[in-house]
Design a protein around this motif. Sequence first.
Motif, short mmCIF file in Angstrom:
data_model
loop_
_atom_site.label_atom_id
_atom_site.label_comp_id
_atom_site.label_asym_id
_atom_site.label_seq_id
_atom_site.Cartn_x
_atom_site.Cartn_y
_atom_site.Cartn_z
N ASP A 354 0.86 -1.18 0.00
CA ASP A 354 0.00 0.00 0.00
C ASP A 354 0.90 1.24 0.00
OD1 ASP A 354 -1.89 1.97 0.26
OD2 ASP A 354 -2.37 1.51 2.37
N PRO A 355 1.27 1.74 -1.18
CA PRO A 355 2.19 2.87 -1.24
C PRO A 355 1.70 4.10 -0.48
CG PRO A 355 1.97 1.85 -3.40
CD PRO A 355 0.93 1.24 -2.52
N ALA A 356 0.38 4.27 -0.37
CA ALA A 356 -0.15 5.46 0.30
C ALA A 356 0.21 5.50 1.78
CB ALA A 356 -1.67 5.51 0.13
N SER A 357 0.44 4.33 2.37
CA SER A 357 0.75 4.27 3.80
C SER A 357 2.24 4.32 4.09
CB SER A 357 0.17 2.98 4.40
OG SER A 357 0.85 1.84 3.87
N ALA A 358 3.07 4.40 3.06
CA ALA A 358 4.52 4.27 3.23
C ALA A 358 5.17 5.60 3.55
CB ALA A 358 5.13 3.70 1.95
N PRO A 359 6.31 5.58 4.25
CA PRO A 359 7.11 6.80 4.37
C PRO A 359 7.55 7.24 2.98
CG PRO A 359 7.89 5.09 5.88
CD PRO A 359 6.92 4.44 4.96
N LYS A 360 7.52 8.52 2.73
CA LYS A 360 7.82 9.05 1.39
C LYS A 360 9.30 9.41 1.32
CE LYS A 360 3.50 8.64 0.30
NZ LYS A 360 3.00 7.82 1.39
N LEU A 361 10.11 8.46 0.90
CA LEU A 361 11.55 8.62 0.89
C LEU A 361 12.12 8.30 -0.49
CD1 LEU A 361 12.24 6.76 4.26
CD2 LEU A 361 12.20 9.24 3.92
N ALA A 362 13.28 8.86 -0.79
CA ALA A 362 13.97 8.59 -2.05
C ALA A 362 15.25 7.82 -1.76
CB ALA A 362 14.29 9.89 -2.77
N ARG A 363 15.54 6.82 -2.59
CA ARG A 363 16.73 6.00 -2.42
C ARG A 363 17.80 6.42 -3.43
NH1 ARG A 363 17.31 -0.19 -4.29
NH2 ARG A 363 17.97 0.93 -6.17
N PHE A 364 19.00 6.67 -2.91
CA PHE A 364 20.14 7.05 -3.74
C PHE A 364 21.23 5.99 -3.60
CE2 PHE A 364 17.92 10.90 -2.64
CZ PHE A 364 17.99 11.70 -3.76
N CYS A 365 21.85 5.63 -4.72
CA CYS A 365 22.90 4.62 -4.74
C CYS A 365 24.27 5.30 -4.74
CB CYS A 365 22.75 3.74 -5.98
SG CYS A 365 24.08 2.53 -6.18
N PHE A 366 25.16 4.85 -3.84
CA PHE A 366 26.50 5.43 -3.81
C PHE A 366 27.58 4.49 -4.35
CE2 PHE A 366 25.58 3.93 0.56
CZ PHE A 366 26.67 3.10 0.83
N ALA A 367 27.17 3.46 -5.09
CA ALA A 367 28.14 2.59 -5.75
C ALA A 367 28.58 3.25 -7.06
CB ALA A 367 27.54 1.22 -6.02
N LYS A 368 29.14 4.42 -6.93
CA LYS A 368 29.46 5.24 -8.09
C LYS A 368 30.86 5.85 -7.95
CE LYS A 368 25.23 4.49 -9.44
NZ LYS A 368 24.96 3.53 -10.52
N ARG A 369 31.46 6.19 -9.10
CA ARG A 369 32.75 6.87 -9.11
C ARG A 369 32.63 8.24 -8.46
NH1 ARG A 369 33.78 7.81 -14.95
NH2 ARG A 369 31.50 7.82 -14.97
N ASP A 370 33.75 8.76 -7.98
CA ASP A 370 33.75 10.10 -7.41
C ASP A 370 33.23 11.12 -8.42
OD1 ASP A 370 34.76 9.07 -5.09
OD2 ASP A 370 36.82 9.78 -5.41
N GLU A 371 33.61 10.94 -9.69
CA GLU A 371 33.17 11.87 -10.72
C GLU A 371 31.65 11.87 -10.86
OE1 GLU A 371 37.22 10.24 -12.02
OE2 GLU A 371 35.42 9.52 -11.01
N THR A 372 31.04 10.70 -10.73
CA THR A 372 29.58 10.60 -10.82
C THR A 372 28.92 11.31 -9.65
OG1 THR A 372 29.79 8.47 -11.96
CG2 THR A 372 27.64 9.01 -11.02
N LEU A 373 29.43 11.06 -8.45
CA LEU A 373 28.87 11.71 -7.26
C LEU A 373 29.07 13.22 -7.32
CD1 LEU A 373 29.96 9.12 -4.53
CD2 LEU A 373 27.74 9.32 -5.69
N ASP A 374 30.21 13.65 -7.84
CA ASP A 374 30.47 15.09 -7.95
C ASP A 374 29.51 15.73 -8.97
OD1 ASP A 374 32.48 14.85 -6.10
OD2 ASP A 374 34.12 14.89 -7.57
N ALA A 375 29.26 15.03 -10.07
CA ALA A 375 28.32 15.54 -11.07
C ALA A 375 26.91 15.65 -10.49
CB ALA A 375 28.32 14.65 -12.31
N ALA A 376 26.54 14.65 -9.69
CA ALA A 376 25.24 14.71 -9.02
C ALA A 376 25.17 15.88 -8.05
CB ALA A 376 24.98 13.39 -8.29
N ALA A 377 26.29 16.14 -7.35
CA ALA A 377 26.32 17.25 -6.39
C ALA A 377 26.05 18.58 -7.07
CB ALA A 377 27.68 17.28 -5.69
N VAL A 378 26.66 18.80 -8.24
CA VAL A 378 26.46 20.05 -8.97
C VAL A 378 24.98 20.22 -9.33
CG1 VAL A 378 26.97 21.26 -11.11
CG2 VAL A 378 28.81 20.12 -9.85
N ARG A 379 24.36 19.15 -9.80
CA ARG A 379 22.96 19.23 -10.22
C ARG A 379 22.02 19.37 -9.03
NH1 ARG A 379 22.33 15.40 -15.57
NH2 ARG A 379 24.31 15.99 -16.53
#
Length: 387
Positions: A354-379
């Motif tokens: 029942d998605p309506a009853s769930a905590p509304k959270l976003a999942r982010f994956c950190f299995a990424k290169r530093d360059e990828t995480l840095d690009a995400a930081a800028v955005r």
Amino acid sequence: MKPAGRASGIGTSIFTEISALAVAHGAVNLGQGFPDFPAPAFIKEAARRAIADDRNQYAPAAGLPRLRAALAARWERLHGAPADADEVTVASGATELLHDAVLAVVDPGDEVVVFEPTYDAYVPDVLMAGGVARPVALRPPHWTWDSAELARAFGPRTRAVILNTPHNPTGKMFSRAELEELAALARAHDAVVISDEVYSELTFDGAAHVPIATLPGMRERTITIDSMGKTFSVTGWKVGWAIAPPPLTQALRAVHQFVTFTNAVPFQEALADGLAEAESNGYFQELRADYTKRRDRLALVLKEAGLPPLPASGTYFLLADPAPFGFADDVEFCKHLCTGIGVAAIPTSVFHLDPASAPKLARFCFAKRDETLDAAAVRLKKLRARH
């Protein structure tokens, strides 16, 4: 033509939907859980050797004998618990083995306890077997269950429990005390535990991974599933394994032989070689240290974007609450994040019946290169500026 009922109610995975959006909008993909950096050189070299040696034909359905022996030996070394190669089944990744395990133990009408948020394969597997999923909520920030609610989920039709530790998507590691509480209920109701432990090597801050199969009275009623994909950054190689007592192994293999029968031999050979080398060269310790740094890097990025993450002691995911930004729910937020900001994340409400009853959270994956995480930081800085 009308499809079978077991397939008609199962839609497209959220991972497929968000990944397609990420490609269409050129987003930095922190959604789907796969590393974007190279696998370790020694595991790739082991696969190359196997290919050069013409290891091209079918392996036995249960897996290469030397790989099964290596996996059983490692289990004994890590956990001080007995295991035998005949209790190990190698298959095409953990996702196949989860499906095999549910089909092996669940009959139509049987009930299966699952913990929400729950990885998206579990409930469809139960439904395809004709079973009924009985959800038990894990509540933030520490993702604990209510003991009374857990006890009520068990009943005369309970056949199995699906456990995931370390837990996707929350990053929680279940404590020994929690596992003992669950084990007592499984024993009392004669239930099988299907334990998904694919993140067993990705633990942080000194947290200890405890397989529920090692607790008293649980070896004979547990199917433990693991995979090389997360541990060696080769999610596309699809080599997983299950460890279970003989009666459950026999049932599991009866299903497996008609699902994939066997899987890629060079990658099985690579895992057999790679396990020994990883133990001797300190790879597992380096893996945890490296992922701790990646976790902390992404945590800082999210905090600076106005998305302080919840604590995580395992897996390679962080959860954050987008409520301050005023979106209707986490699905709307994640779609905007992907299409308007250029960063892909996964809404976790879809991991609930029942998605309506769930905590509304976003999942982010950190299995990424530093360059990828840095690009995400800028955005992600644009998120705070615009909202």
